[in-house]
Design a protein around this motif. Sequence first.
Motif, PDB file in Angstrom:
ATOM      1  N   GLU A  27      62.640 -73.726 115.509  1.00  0.00           N
ATOM      2  CA  GLU A  27      62.401 -72.606 116.406  1.00  0.00           C
ATOM      3  C   GLU A  27      63.422 -71.490 116.162  1.00  0.00           C
ATOM      4  O   GLU A  27      63.068 -70.311 116.135  1.00  0.00           O
ATOM      5  N   SER A  28      64.682 -71.839 115.962  1.00  0.00           N
ATOM      6  CA  SER A  28      65.718 -70.826 115.729  1.00  0.00           C
ATOM      7  C   SER A  28      65.484 -70.079 114.410  1.00  0.00           C
ATOM      8  O   SER A  28      65.709 -68.873 114.327  1.00  0.00           O
ATOM      9  N   PHE A  29      64.995 -70.787 113.385  1.00  0.00           N
ATOM     10  CA  PHE A  29      64.697 -70.154 112.100  1.00  0.00           C
ATOM     11  C   PHE A  29      63.556 -69.149 112.270  1.00  0.00           C
ATOM     12  O   PHE A  29      63.636 -68.014 111.813  1.00  0.00           O
ATOM     13  N   VAL A  30      62.492 -69.563 112.953  1.00  0.00           N
ATOM     14  CA  VAL A  30      61.333 -68.689 113.179  1.00  0.00           C
ATOM     15  C   VAL A  30      61.761 -67.445 113.955  1.00  0.00           C
ATOM     16  O   VAL A  30      61.381 -66.320 113.614  1.00  0.00           O
ATOM     17  N   LEU A  31      62.565 -67.633 115.008  1.00  0.00           N
ATOM     18  CA  LEU A  31      63.017 -66.493 115.805  1.00  0.00           C
ATOM     19  C   LEU A  31      63.890 -65.548 114.989  1.00  0.00           C
ATOM     20  O   LEU A  31      63.806 -64.324 115.146  1.00  0.00           O
ATOM     21  N   ALA A  32      64.721 -66.085 114.113  1.00  0.00           N
ATOM     22  CA  ALA A  32      65.571 -65.245 113.259  1.00  0.00           C
ATOM     23  C   ALA A  32      64.721 -64.423 112.288  1.00  0.00           C
ATOM     24  O   ALA A  32      64.985 -63.230 112.079  1.00  0.00           O
ATOM     25  N   VAL A  33      63.689 -65.030 111.701  1.00  0.00           N
ATOM     26  CA  VAL A  33      62.782 -64.307 110.796  1.00  0.00           C
ATOM     27  C   VAL A  33      62.072 -63.194 111.553  1.00  0.00           C
ATOM     28  O   VAL A  33      62.006 -62.046 111.096  1.00  0.00           O
ATOM     29  N   LEU A  34      61.566 -63.494 112.742  1.00  0.00           N
ATOM     30  CA  LEU A  34      60.859 -62.492 113.542  1.00  0.00           C
ATOM     31  C   LEU A  34      61.786 -61.348 113.955  1.00  0.00           C
ATOM     32  O   LEU A  34      61.403 -60.178 113.906  1.00  0.00           O
ATOM     33  N   ALA A  35      63.004 -61.673 114.353  1.00  0.00           N
ATOM     34  CA  ALA A  35      63.961 -60.637 114.766  1.00  0.00           C
ATOM     35  C   ALA A  35      64.299 -59.716 113.591  1.00  0.00           C
ATOM     36  O   ALA A  35      64.346 -58.492 113.752  1.00  0.00           O
ATOM     37  N   ALA A  36      64.513 -60.288 112.413  1.00  0.00           N
ATOM     38  CA  ALA A  36      64.828 -59.477 111.230  1.00  0.00           C
ATOM     39  C   ALA A  36      63.656 -58.577 110.876  1.00  0.00           C
ATOM     40  O   ALA A  36      63.833 -57.380 110.609  1.00  0.00           O
ATOM     41  N   TRP A  37      62.451 -59.122 110.901  1.00  0.00           N
ATOM     42  CA  TRP A  37      61.256 -58.354 110.546  1.00  0.00           C
ATOM     43  C   TRP A  37      60.996 -57.247 111.565  1.00  0.00           C
ATOM     44  O   TRP A  37      60.738 -56.106 111.204  1.00  0.00           O
ATOM     45  N   ALA A  38      61.106 -57.587 112.869  1.00  0.00           N
ATOM     46  CA  ALA A  38      60.841 -56.609 113.921  1.00  0.00           C
ATOM     47  C   ALA A  38      61.908 -55.515 113.970  1.00  0.00           C
ATOM     48  O   ALA A  38      61.643 -54.412 114.438  1.00  0.00           O
ATOM     49  N   SER A  39      63.109 -55.799 113.472  1.00  0.00           N
ATOM     50  CA  SER A  39      64.190 -54.806 113.507  1.00  0.00           C
ATOM     51  C   SER A  39      64.031 -53.736 112.422  1.00  0.00           C
ATOM     52  O   SER A  39      64.806 -52.793 112.383  1.00  0.00           O
ATOM     53  N   GLY A  40      63.056 -53.923 111.536  1.00  0.00           N
ATOM     54  CA  GLY A  40      62.805 -52.911 110.521  1.00  0.00           C
ATOM     55  C   GLY A  40      63.151 -53.329 109.110  1.00  0.00           C
ATOM     56  O   GLY A  40      62.982 -52.563 108.172  1.00  0.00           O
ATOM     57  N   MET A  41      63.641 -54.539 108.946  1.00  0.00           N
ATOM     58  CA  MET A  41      63.940 -55.038 107.607  1.00  0.00           C
ATOM     59  C   MET A  41      62.623 -55.090 106.822  1.00  0.00           C
ATOM     60  O   MET A  41      61.588 -55.456 107.373  1.00  0.00           O
ATOM     61  N   SER A  42      62.650 -54.691 105.570  1.00  0.00           N
ATOM     62  CA  SER A  42      61.416 -54.703 104.777  1.00  0.00           C
ATOM     63  C   SER A  42      60.955 -56.143 104.548  1.00  0.00           C
ATOM     64  O   SER A  42      61.750 -57.085 104.648  1.00  0.00           O
ATOM     65  N   ASN A  43      59.689 -56.297 104.228  1.00  0.00           N
ATOM     66  CA  ASN A  43      59.144 -57.630 103.963  1.00  0.00           C
ATOM     67  C   ASN A  43      59.908 -58.320 102.835  1.00  0.00           C
ATOM     68  O   ASN A  43      60.223 -59.506 102.914  1.00  0.00           O
ATOM     69  N   ALA A  44      60.225 -57.571 101.784  1.00  0.00           N
ATOM     70  CA  ALA A  44      60.961 -58.137 100.646  1.00  0.00           C
ATOM     71  C   ALA A  44      62.367 -58.567 101.071  1.00  0.00           C
ATOM     72  O   ALA A  44      62.851 -59.624 100.656  1.00  0.00           O
TER      73      ALA A  44
END
Length: 140
Positions: free
Chosen positions: A73-90
Amino acid sequence: MLRKTEPNGNLSGVECPKCRCAGNFTGHGRYTRTIVHRSREESVTVRRVRCASCRATHAVLPEGVVPYKSYSESFVLAVLAAWASGMSNAEVRRSFGISETTRRRIVADSRRRTCALLACGRGRAGKLHRLLRLPHRRKH
């Protein structure tokens, strides 16, 4: 899947998801599952129980384990937070060491779960869903 347990693992007040009978479980074995955290994998033991009323079997998931997924769950939330913050997909893929397919699946699953939890599109819950929804983003 059963998520609610007492701190000592007691299921006395927990309802069976199938028949809604409360606290009528007996042990029915265990199995090991590998969970992926950001920098490591961890083996966790998942307890199985059987409802004495309807005889359905259920897994009692430890805290932080996402049903049917290998990522924590913590890994999934970290991925979502990074993506939602504007980090590019790559950048997200490189930072977390995941494929584009996995990144898409994590985002899609989170949208689906949010929609189901908030009764997507109905009254106040629909408005709340639109406020909480992850932004639609263009591919990078």
